[in-house]
Design a protein around this motif. Structure first.
Motif, mmCIF file in Angstrom:
data_model
loop_
_atom_site.group_PDB
_atom_site.id
_atom_site.type_symbol
_atom_site.label_atom_id
_atom_site.label_comp_id
_atom_site.label_asym_id
_atom_site.label_seq_id
_atom_site.Cartn_x
_atom_site.Cartn_y
_atom_site.Cartn_z
ATOM 1 N N ASP A 124 90.025 43.877 113.889
ATOM 2 C CA ASP A 124 89.442 42.676 113.296
ATOM 3 C C ASP A 124 88.707 41.845 114.338
ATOM 4 O OD1 ASP A 124 90.696 43.365 110.877
ATOM 5 O OD2 ASP A 124 92.548 42.374 111.509
ATOM 6 N N GLN A 125 87.649 41.158 113.875
ATOM 7 C CA GLN A 125 86.936 40.253 114.764
ATOM 8 C C GLN A 125 87.884 39.133 115.160
ATOM 9 O OE1 GLN A 125 83.384 38.565 113.123
ATOM 10 N NE2 GLN A 125 82.718 37.740 115.083
ATOM 11 N N GLY A 126 88.010 38.907 116.437
ATOM 12 C CA GLY A 126 88.932 37.890 116.933
ATOM 13 C C GLY A 126 90.376 38.352 116.945
ATOM 14 N N GLY A 127 90.612 39.612 116.563
ATOM 15 C CA GLY A 127 91.971 40.149 116.556
ATOM 16 C C GLY A 127 92.526 40.229 117.973
ATOM 17 N N GLY A 128 93.801 40.012 118.071
ATOM 18 C CA GLY A 128 94.431 40.010 119.385
ATOM 19 C C GLY A 128 94.717 41.418 119.887
ATOM 20 N N ASN A 129 95.004 41.482 121.159
ATOM 21 C CA ASN A 129 95.377 42.748 121.771
ATOM 22 C C ASN A 129 96.783 43.123 121.337
ATOM 23 O OD1 ASN A 129 92.954 42.825 123.244
ATOM 24 N ND2 ASN A 129 93.835 41.521 124.821
ATOM 25 N N LYS A 130 97.017 44.399 121.243
ATOM 26 C CA LYS A 130 98.358 44.910 120.975
ATOM 27 C C LYS A 130 98.764 45.706 122.205
ATOM 28 C CE LYS A 130 97.910 45.341 115.929
ATOM 29 N NZ LYS A 130 98.019 46.294 114.809
ATOM 30 N N VAL A 131 99.347 46.868 122.017
ATOM 31 C CA VAL A 131 99.650 47.744 123.150
ATOM 32 C C VAL A 131 98.344 48.146 123.824
ATOM 33 C CG1 VAL A 131 100.630 49.980 123.804
ATOM 34 C CG2 VAL A 131 101.759 48.578 122.079
ATOM 35 N N GLY A 132 97.307 48.345 123.014
ATOM 36 C CA GLY A 132 95.968 48.635 123.508
ATOM 37 C C GLY A 132 95.060 47.448 123.232
ATOM 38 N N PRO A 133 93.871 47.445 123.804
ATOM 39 C CA PRO A 133 92.960 46.306 123.604
ATOM 40 C C PRO A 133 92.381 46.274 122.196
ATOM 41 C CG PRO A 133 91.862 48.052 124.816
ATOM 42 C CD PRO A 133 93.299 48.467 124.677
ATOM 43 N N ALA A 134 91.926 45.098 121.791
ATOM 44 C CA ALA A 134 91.237 44.960 120.505
ATOM 45 C C ALA A 134 89.938 45.754 120.565
ATOM 46 C CB ALA A 134 90.954 43.482 120.230
ATOM 47 N N LEU A 135 89.592 46.419 119.461
ATOM 48 C CA LEU A 135 88.436 47.310 119.461
ATOM 49 C C LEU A 135 87.209 46.724 118.771
ATOM 50 C CD1 LEU A 135 90.155 50.767 118.922
ATOM 51 C CD2 LEU A 135 89.388 49.705 121.043
ATOM 52 N N TRP A 136 87.246 45.455 118.409
ATOM 53 C CA TRP A 136 86.054 44.828 117.848
ATOM 54 C C TRP A 136 84.990 44.785 118.936
ATOM 55 C CZ3 TRP A 136 84.160 43.472 113.243
ATOM 56 C CH2 TRP A 136 83.019 42.655 113.221
ATOM 57 N N ASN A 137 83.798 45.244 118.628
ATOM 58 C CA ASN A 137 82.656 45.237 119.542
ATOM 59 C C ASN A 137 82.906 46.095 120.790
ATOM 60 O OD1 ASN A 137 80.011 44.487 120.010
ATOM 61 N ND2 ASN A 137 80.599 42.741 121.262
ATOM 62 N N VAL A 138 83.622 47.216 120.631
ATOM 63 C CA VAL A 138 83.923 48.074 121.779
ATOM 64 C C VAL A 138 82.719 48.912 122.199
ATOM 65 C CG1 VAL A 138 84.855 50.048 120.493
ATOM 66 C CG2 VAL A 138 85.653 49.589 122.799
ATOM 67 N N MET A 139 81.887 49.344 121.254
ATOM 68 C CA MET A 139 80.719 50.158 121.603
ATOM 69 C C MET A 139 79.711 49.280 122.336
ATOM 70 S SD MET A 139 81.625 53.106 120.710
ATOM 71 C CE MET A 139 80.138 53.856 121.328
ATOM 72 N N GLY A 140 79.369 49.684 123.537
ATOM 73 C CA GLY A 140 78.458 48.908 124.363
ATOM 74 C C GLY A 140 79.172 47.966 125.313
ATOM 75 N N ARG A 141 80.492 47.797 125.123
ATOM 76 C CA ARG A 141 81.267 46.931 126.013
ATOM 77 C C ARG A 141 81.621 47.711 127.276
ATOM 78 N NH1 ARG A 141 86.331 44.758 123.117
ATOM 79 N NH2 ARG A 141 87.292 46.721 123.684
ATOM 80 N N LYS A 142 81.807 47.006 128.351
ATOM 81 C CA LYS A 142 82.199 47.636 129.612
ATOM 82 C C LYS A 142 83.611 48.203 129.463
ATOM 83 C CE LYS A 142 83.061 46.731 134.446
ATOM 84 N NZ LYS A 142 83.050 45.789 135.536
ATOM 85 N N PRO A 143 83.828 49.469 129.835
ATOM 86 C CA PRO A 143 85.190 50.028 129.788
ATOM 87 C C PRO A 143 86.117 49.233 130.704
ATOM 88 C CG PRO A 143 83.577 51.773 130.063
ATOM 89 C CD PRO A 143 82.846 50.470 130.233
ATOM 90 N N GLY A 144 87.266 48.861 130.176
ATOM 91 C CA GLY A 144 88.206 48.066 130.950
ATOM 92 C C GLY A 144 87.742 46.643 131.151
ATOM 93 N N GLY A 145 86.842 46.169 130.291
ATOM 94 C CA GLY A 145 86.237 44.864 130.516
ATOM 95 C C GLY A 145 86.611 43.777 129.538
ATOM 96 N N LEU A 146 87.586 44.000 128.668
ATOM 97 C CA LEU A 146 87.981 42.955 127.720
ATOM 98 C C LEU A 146 88.906 41.973 128.425
ATOM 99 C CD1 LEU A 146 87.906 41.900 124.791
ATOM 100 C CD2 LEU A 146 89.921 43.288 124.353
ATOM 101 N N ASP A 147 88.511 40.705 128.456
ATOM 102 C CA ASP A 147 89.324 39.686 129.109
ATOM 103 C C ASP A 147 90.653 39.539 128.383
ATOM 104 O OD1 ASP A 147 87.352 39.157 130.969
ATOM 105 O OD2 ASP A 147 86.426 37.581 129.761
ATOM 106 N N GLY A 148 91.709 39.361 129.143
ATOM 107 C CA GLY A 148 93.019 39.107 128.565
ATOM 108 C C GLY A 148 93.841 40.354 128.317
ATOM 109 N N PHE A 149 93.331 41.519 128.684
ATOM 110 C CA PHE A 149 94.111 42.748 128.515
ATOM 111 C C PHE A 149 94.291 43.398 129.875
ATOM 112 C CE2 PHE A 149 94.806 47.248 127.707
ATOM 113 C CZ PHE A 149 95.868 47.168 126.822
#
Length: 183
Positions: free
Chosen positions: A90-115
């Motif tokens: 979900d958009q704005g969904g929080g991280n779980k065991v793995g990172p949130a996958l909203w907007n993952v395509m085109g995002r830097k691998p390992g680049g989601l803040d807060g995970f």
């Protein structure tokens, strides 16, 4: 009880003890134990020169660009149910065991803040500026082989069509989806 019966009982006990010792001595002779110089088993680890972070594509698999043209995002949503225990979509969904996958395509691998990514994923993100369709396809095929040392415990999606559907679904999880290859 007379002395003869007592001698028979004592003799039987002594005979069992002598027989037990004899079997032990004979078995030590037959099965001579070898004591290793170092206890335990040697575990041979691959050296960085031996391992690569790239998974060789299967020779008979159609390229991801062509598979994406026939892929179904709704089928990918069904495939994504395998991932829902560890990832939110979900958009704005929080991280779980793995990172949130909203907007993952085109995002830097390992680049989601807060995970807290594994060091292997962070290092991969330093090599690759963004998740591409090819990179995501290879990663979803065999995560631990594609990025050696990743903490993602998923075995991977073996069927190329499933991976294409999943990537089509991940592509739609964005306000501004990445253009398809060849567009």
């Amino acid at each position: 009880m007379d002395s003869f019966t007592l001698n028979k009982a004592a003799g039987a006990v002594l005979m069992v003890l002598i027989l037990t010792m004899g079997v032990g001595i004979v078995s030590d002779i037959i099965f001579e134990p070898t004591i290793p110089g170092e206890p335990g088993y040697e575990i041979v680890l691959a050296t960085p020169e031996d391992s690569t972070s790239e998974v060789e594509p299967e020779p008979d698999v159609v390229p991801i660009g062509e598979r994406l043209m026939a892929a179904s995002a709704s089928a990918g949503e069904n495939v994504a149910k395998k991932c829902a225990a560890c990832h939110s979509f979900d958009q704005g969904g929080g991280n779980k065991v793995g990172p949130a996958l909203w907007n993952v395509m085109g995002r830097k691998p390992g680049g989601l803040d807060g995970f807290g990514y594994s060091s292997a994923m962070t290092a991969y993100g330093e090599e690759k500026p963004e998740w591409t369709y090819e990179g995501m396809d290879n990663f979803l095929a065999a995560p631990k082989q594609y990025i050696s040392g990743t903490s993602m415990g998923f075995a991977g999606l073996r069927r190329p069509e499933e991976r294409a559907d999943m990537i089509a679904y991940l592509r739609e999880l964005s306000e501004n989806p990445m253009p398809l290859p060849g567009q």
